[in-house]
Design a protein around this motif. Structure first.
Motif, PDB file in Angstrom:
ATOM      1  N   TRP A 195      -7.498  13.855  -2.993  1.00  0.00           N
ATOM      2  CA  TRP A 195      -6.447  13.752  -3.391  1.00  0.00           C
ATOM      3  C   TRP A 195      -4.927  12.850  -2.508  1.00  0.00           C
ATOM      4  O   TRP A 195      -5.725  13.049  -1.429  1.00  0.00           O
ATOM      5  CB  TRP A 195      -5.334  15.548  -3.170  1.00  0.00           C
ATOM      6  CG  TRP A 195      -5.292  16.666  -4.147  1.00  0.00           C
ATOM      7  CD1 TRP A 195      -6.510  17.195  -4.162  1.00  0.00           C
ATOM      8  CD2 TRP A 195      -5.756  16.692  -5.190  1.00  0.00           C
ATOM      9  NE1 TRP A 195      -6.997  18.015  -4.946  1.00  0.00           N
ATOM     10  CE2 TRP A 195      -6.266  17.326  -5.927  1.00  0.00           C
ATOM     11  CE3 TRP A 195      -4.801  15.538  -6.010  1.00  0.00           C
ATOM     12  CZ2 TRP A 195      -6.217  17.704  -6.820  1.00  0.00           C
ATOM     13  CZ3 TRP A 195      -4.283  16.931  -6.922  1.00  0.00           C
ATOM     14  CH2 TRP A 195      -5.279  17.567  -8.026  1.00  0.00           C
ATOM     15  N   PHE A 196      -4.650  11.714  -3.161  1.00  0.00           N
ATOM     16  CA  PHE A 196      -3.602  10.945  -2.600  1.00  0.00           C
ATOM     17  C   PHE A 196      -2.259  10.707  -2.920  1.00  0.00           C
ATOM     18  O   PHE A 196      -1.752  11.048  -3.620  1.00  0.00           O
ATOM     19  CB  PHE A 196      -4.626   9.688  -2.474  1.00  0.00           C
ATOM     20  CG  PHE A 196      -6.285   9.077  -2.056  1.00  0.00           C
ATOM     21  CD1 PHE A 196      -6.096   9.465  -0.781  1.00  0.00           C
ATOM     22  CD2 PHE A 196      -7.717   9.689  -2.748  1.00  0.00           C
ATOM     23  CE1 PHE A 196      -8.017   9.332  -0.403  1.00  0.00           C
ATOM     24  CE2 PHE A 196      -8.524   9.517  -2.447  1.00  0.00           C
ATOM     25  CZ  PHE A 196      -8.355   8.811  -1.546  1.00  0.00           C
ATOM     26  N   GLY A 197      -1.630  11.059  -1.550  1.00  0.00           N
ATOM     27  CA  GLY A 197       0.009  11.100  -1.835  1.00  0.00           C
ATOM     28  C   GLY A 197       0.570   9.929  -1.405  1.00  0.00           C
ATOM     29  O   GLY A 197       0.565   9.179  -0.820  1.00  0.00           O
ATOM     30  N   THR A 198       1.224   8.840  -2.946  1.00  0.00           N
ATOM     31  CA  THR A 198       2.158   7.714  -2.240  1.00  0.00           C
ATOM     32  C   THR A 198       2.983   8.253  -2.273  1.00  0.00           C
ATOM     33  O   THR A 198       3.932   8.927  -2.706  1.00  0.00           O
ATOM     34  CB  THR A 198       1.734   6.710  -3.907  1.00  0.00           C
ATOM     35  OG1 THR A 198       2.326   6.942  -4.792  1.00  0.00           O
ATOM     36  CG2 THR A 198       0.332   6.777  -3.694  1.00  0.00           C
ATOM     37  N   LEU A 199       3.771   6.908  -2.600  1.00  0.00           N
ATOM     38  CA  LEU A 199       6.093   6.879  -2.175  1.00  0.00           C
ATOM     39  C   LEU A 199       5.783   7.327  -3.872  1.00  0.00           C
ATOM     40  O   LEU A 199       7.073   7.946  -3.674  1.00  0.00           O
ATOM     41  CB  LEU A 199       6.102   5.622  -1.483  1.00  0.00           C
ATOM     42  CG  LEU A 199       5.558   5.187  -0.675  1.00  0.00           C
ATOM     43  CD1 LEU A 199       6.460   4.070   0.099  1.00  0.00           C
ATOM     44  CD2 LEU A 199       6.439   6.365   0.048  1.00  0.00           C
ATOM     45  N   GLN A 200       5.368   7.436  -4.739  1.00  0.00           N
ATOM     46  CA  GLN A 200       5.793   7.320  -6.397  1.00  0.00           C
ATOM     47  C   GLN A 200       4.663   9.171  -6.471  1.00  0.00           C
ATOM     48  O   GLN A 200       4.576   8.124  -8.615  1.00  0.00           O
ATOM     49  CB  GLN A 200       5.638   6.047  -7.074  1.00  0.00           C
ATOM     50  CG  GLN A 200       6.988   5.213  -6.366  1.00  0.00           C
ATOM     51  CD  GLN A 200       7.090   3.591  -6.950  1.00  0.00           C
ATOM     52  OE1 GLN A 200       5.909   3.228  -7.778  1.00  0.00           O
ATOM     53  NE2 GLN A 200       7.818   2.992  -6.624  1.00  0.00           N
ATOM     54  N   GLY A 201       3.619   9.316  -6.677  1.00  0.00           N
ATOM     55  CA  GLY A 201       2.753  10.590  -6.960  1.00  0.00           C
ATOM     56  C   GLY A 201       1.245  10.689  -5.827  1.00  0.00           C
ATOM     57  O   GLY A 201       1.549  10.217  -4.888  1.00  0.00           O
ATOM     58  N   LEU A 202       1.171  11.257  -6.662  1.00  0.00           N
ATOM     59  CA  LEU A 202      -0.019  12.351  -6.183  1.00  0.00           C
ATOM     60  C   LEU A 202      -1.092  11.832  -7.154  1.00  0.00           C
ATOM     61  O   LEU A 202      -0.873  11.488  -8.640  1.00  0.00           O
ATOM     62  CB  LEU A 202      -0.055  13.777  -6.177  1.00  0.00           C
ATOM     63  CG  LEU A 202      -1.003  14.406  -5.461  1.00  0.00           C
ATOM     64  CD1 LEU A 202      -1.191  14.130  -4.098  1.00  0.00           C
ATOM     65  CD2 LEU A 202      -0.410  15.682  -6.128  1.00  0.00           C
ATOM     66  N   SER A 203      -2.279  11.403  -6.781  1.00  0.00           N
ATOM     67  CA  SER A 203      -3.286  10.597  -7.643  1.00  0.00           C
ATOM     68  C   SER A 203      -5.027  11.464  -6.811  1.00  0.00           C
ATOM     69  O   SER A 203      -5.066  11.895  -5.799  1.00  0.00           O
ATOM     70  CB  SER A 203      -4.383   9.340  -6.995  1.00  0.00           C
ATOM     71  OG  SER A 203      -3.640   8.292  -7.539  1.00  0.00           O
ATOM     72  N   LYS A 204      -5.578  12.044  -7.840  1.00  0.00           N
ATOM     73  CA  LYS A 204      -6.564  12.933  -7.625  1.00  0.00           C
ATOM     74  C   LYS A 204      -7.964  12.138  -8.284  1.00  0.00           C
ATOM     75  O   LYS A 204      -7.932  11.273  -9.123  1.00  0.00           O
ATOM     76  CB  LYS A 204      -6.811  13.959  -8.503  1.00  0.00           C
ATOM     77  CG  LYS A 204      -8.087  14.997  -8.708  1.00  0.00           C
ATOM     78  CD  LYS A 204      -7.685  16.190  -9.725  1.00  0.00           C
ATOM     79  CE  LYS A 204      -9.628  16.727  -9.196  1.00  0.00           C
ATOM     80  NZ  LYS A 204      -9.113  18.060 -10.446  1.00  0.00           N
ATOM     81  N   LEU A 205      -9.065  12.092  -6.891  1.00  0.00           N
ATOM     82  CA  LEU A 205     -10.126  11.348  -7.110  1.00  0.00           C
ATOM     83  C   LEU A 205     -11.485  12.110  -7.518  1.00  0.00           C
ATOM     84  O   LEU A 205     -11.158  13.257  -6.155  1.00  0.00           O
ATOM     85  CB  LEU A 205     -10.071  10.669  -6.235  1.00  0.00           C
ATOM     86  CG  LEU A 205     -11.894  10.028  -5.948  1.00  0.00           C
ATOM     87  CD1 LEU A 205     -11.369   8.813  -7.324  1.00  0.00           C
ATOM     88  CD2 LEU A 205     -11.452   8.613  -4.931  1.00  0.00           C
ATOM     89  N   LEU A 206     -12.283  12.254  -8.295  1.00  0.00           N
ATOM     90  CA  LEU A 206     -13.845  12.991  -8.153  1.00  0.00           C
ATOM     91  C   LEU A 206     -14.800  11.859  -7.652  1.00  0.00           C
ATOM     92  O   LEU A 206     -14.784  11.303  -8.437  1.00  0.00           O
ATOM     93  CB  LEU A 206     -13.520  13.778  -9.076  1.00  0.00           C
ATOM     94  CG  LEU A 206     -12.658  14.787  -9.984  1.00  0.00           C
ATOM     95  CD1 LEU A 206     -13.150  15.297 -11.091  1.00  0.00           C
ATOM     96  CD2 LEU A 206     -12.909  15.800  -8.993  1.00  0.00           C
ATOM     97  N   PRO A 207     -14.864  11.749  -6.656  1.00  0.00           N
ATOM     98  CA  PRO A 207     -16.370  10.908  -6.099  1.00  0.00           C
ATOM     99  C   PRO A 207     -18.004  11.378  -6.743  1.00  0.00           C
ATOM    100  O   PRO A 207     -17.775  12.106  -7.321  1.00  0.00           O
ATOM    101  CB  PRO A 207     -16.035  11.234  -3.800  1.00  0.00           C
ATOM    102  CG  PRO A 207     -14.659  12.080  -3.902  1.00  0.00           C
ATOM    103  CD  PRO A 207     -14.564  13.144  -5.501  1.00  0.00           C
TER     104      PRO A 207
END
Length: 172
Positions: free
Chosen positions: A133-145
């Motif tokens: 999970w990566f939090g940015t200034l404009q939202g959250l992203s999920k990555l399944l490696p």
């Protein structure tokens, strides 16, 4: 281990604090994050000097291996660190995410073109299901490696051949 706003690190061991500075190899700038990977290596994120790795954090005088744009990172402004289940290190920056394979030194970049809502990645976390999970200034992203597959060379098709500016016929 404690990272400081004004830069540098301290380690509490055997009842006392010992400080480490840029002169010891600590990257310059505010220490934004510390991360202990599955092999016990300490990763250090700084706002000006890139990323550092300490292979043996318990060593009396640990040595720092530094990663910067000179080694292929996209930025020396590192904000956060996490690791996937395959041992690759994900480095949040002010312009996206760099994935570092410590074994090969290979770096892969992830940006807004890959689905990040914003380039400034402020926080990174791996959950118990191995999702990143990566939090940015404009939202959250999920990555399944996943493990990158071996890419095959595309088929080659020669449609035209010229020699000295003149077309030469070729068979189908």
């Amino acid at each position: 281990w404690i990272g400081f706003y004004w830069g540098g690190l301290s380690r509490y061991r055997n009842g006392k604090f010992v400080s480490f500075t840029k002169a010891d190899g600590v990257p310059a700038g505010m220490i934004r994050a510390l991360y202990l990977d599955h092999l016990g290596r300490l990763w250090i994120a700084s706002t000006e000097g890139g990323l550092a790795r300490v292979d043996d954090p318990a060593q009396e005088r640990p040595s720092f291996v530094n990663y910067t744009v000179k080694e292929g990172l996209s930025s020396d402004q590192i904000t956060c660190i996490t690791e996937d289940q395959f041992g690759r290190i994900y480095i949040g920056t002010g312009i996206g995410i760099d994935r570092l394979d410590p074994g090969t030194g290979q770096i892969k970049r992830f940006t807004m073109a890959d689905g990040l809502p914003n380039g400034f990645v402020n926080v990174a976390y791996r959950d118990r299901n191995n999702a990143l999970w990566f939090g940015t200034l404009q939202g959250l992203s999920k990555l399944l490696p996943t493990i990158d597959g071996v890419s095959e060379a595309p088929p080659i098709l020669i449609q035209q051949l010229r020699v000295a500016g003149s077309d030469v016929p070729i068979s189908e």
